[in-house]
Design a protein around this motif. Structure first.
Motif, mmCIF file in Angstrom:
data_model
loop_
_atom_site.group_PDB
_atom_site.id
_atom_site.type_symbol
_atom_site.label_atom_id
_atom_site.label_comp_id
_atom_site.label_asym_id
_atom_site.label_seq_id
_atom_site.Cartn_x
_atom_site.Cartn_y
_atom_site.Cartn_z
ATOM 1 N N ALA A 201 0.833 -1.201 0.000
ATOM 2 C CA ALA A 201 0.000 0.000 0.000
ATOM 3 C C ALA A 201 0.873 1.258 0.000
ATOM 4 N N ILE A 202 1.959 1.236 0.759
ATOM 5 C CA ILE A 202 2.872 2.392 0.782
ATOM 6 C C ILE A 202 3.513 2.580 -0.584
ATOM 7 N N GLU A 213 -6.169 7.739 1.190
ATOM 8 C CA GLU A 213 -7.594 7.620 1.505
ATOM 9 C C GLU A 213 -8.286 6.620 0.574
ATOM 10 N N ASP A 214 -7.998 6.712 -0.727
ATOM 11 C CA ASP A 214 -8.684 5.839 -1.672
ATOM 12 C C ASP A 214 -8.202 4.393 -1.578
ATOM 13 N N THR A 220 -11.443 -1.340 2.684
ATOM 14 C CA THR A 220 -12.525 -1.447 3.668
ATOM 15 C C THR A 220 -13.859 -1.783 3.000
ATOM 16 N N LEU A 221 -14.134 -1.173 1.846
ATOM 17 C CA LEU A 221 -15.407 -1.422 1.173
ATOM 18 C C LEU A 221 -15.331 -2.586 0.189
ATOM 19 N N MET A 227 -10.391 -1.910 8.734
ATOM 20 C CA MET A 227 -9.521 -0.744 8.678
ATOM 21 C C MET A 227 -8.563 -0.911 7.511
ATOM 22 N N GLY A 228 -8.268 0.182 6.805
ATOM 23 C CA GLY A 228 -7.339 0.114 5.685
ATOM 24 C C GLY A 228 -5.907 -0.088 6.133
ATOM 25 N N PRO A 229 -5.028 -0.590 5.253
ATOM 26 C CA PRO A 229 -3.649 -0.891 5.643
ATOM 27 C C PRO A 229 -2.827 0.335 5.999
ATOM 28 N N LEU A 230 -3.174 1.511 5.452
ATOM 29 C CA LEU A 230 -2.390 2.712 5.755
ATOM 30 C C LEU A 230 -2.818 3.336 7.078
#
Length: 285
Positions: A201-202, A213-214, A220-221, A227-230
């Motif tokens: 993700a990074i 954010e995206d 998540t969706l 929770m997202g990885p970032l």
């Protein structure tokens, strides 16, 4: 299943305080060990504040109060003075094998029958356990925030006595946790997978694939991650994630090499929630 009657947590930081919290709620007498009197006082304040907040939110079991839990809490600044009838010792000190081995060497002498559990998220349990108490040393990886997270990852190795693995499993379940058991391996199961996704993700942010954010919203969706990885990286701490990635890269190869963006953010002091800024802004940190 019942919690240990007497337990010790070495290190009163975020993780150590959380581990002490859940042990106290389960009815254990808990001693938190810190380096000196000032740090002992800070650790006590952290644990009692956590208990009060849980009570205010209605998160304590019926009949359990923050005050009753605090009555079971003590502190110490010397491992040599621990009670010899201690059943469980959990270390939550910085991620250094030499430091963890020093803690367990002293604890093993003071508490000859205690299970010695390391909260490390990635270091070799076999290396930490090396010595005469290897048969009662294992990994007991809690997750942050400890009172809310339901998982405990137990890490076993060739020298561990099966009876002590069973004791640790029963105690963790008595704390209301779900247990997984993994063999000693770099990053175990959870850190290895979690870091792999987080690093990718990074890299995607670094390469301009999408915003933080995206990317997180996509996970998540689209994949129903809570929770997202970032955001998770921000909560864990970018410095912590960097240290784990460097360890895994040394053990498992370049696929875990930390992205330049992660190194740069850590160098700038953008460590995530604890510093107020990471991949997201945390104005209330």
């Amino acid at each position: 299943m019942t919690a240990p009657k007497r337990a010790v947590v070495v290190g009163g930081g975020t993780m150590g305080a959380g581990i002490a919290h859940v042990l106290l709620v389960a009815g254990a007498q808990v001693t938190v060990v810190e380096a000196d009197a000032d740090r002992c006082a800070t650790a006590r304040q952290t644990v009692t504040a956590s208990l009060r907040k849980a009570q205010e939110r209605g998160k304590l079991p019926e009949g359990v109060t923050a005050e009753s839990c605090a009555g079971l809490l003590s502190t110490a600044d010397d491992l040599a003075r621990l009670s010899p009838d201690t059943e469980l010792i959990v270390e939550a000190v910085p991620e250094r094998v030499d430091l963890k081995r020093q803690v367990f060497a002293a604890a093993a002498t003071a508490c000859p029958n205690a299970v010695l559990a390391s909260n490390t998220s990635s270091l070799s349990i076999s290396q930490i356990a090396a010595g005469p108490a290897a048969d009662r040393t294992l990994g007991m990886h809690f997750f942050n925030p400890v009172p809310a997270q339901k998982l405990v990852e137990l890490v076993t190795h060739a020298e561990l006595a099966e009876a002590n693995l069973t004791r640790a499993k029963d105690w963790a379940e008595a704390l209301g946790k779900t247990v997984i058991v993994v063999n000693d391996s770099p990053g175990f199961a959870t850190s290895r997978l979690g870091v792999a996704v987080g690093l990718e993700a990074i890299r995607m942010v670094e390469e301009g694939v999408a915003s933080a954010e995206d990317i997180d919203t996509g996970m998540t969706l689209g994949y129903r991650w809570p929770m997202g990885p970032l955001k998770l990286t921000d909560l864990v701490g970018l410095d912590v994630r960097l240290a784990i990635a460097e360890h895994l890269a040394a053990q498992l190869g370049p696929r875990f090499e930390p992205p330049r963006l992660l190194r740069d953010k850590v160098a700038r002091g953008e460590l995530g929630r604890k510093s107020g800024k990471g991949f997201f802004d945390w104005p209330d940190a």
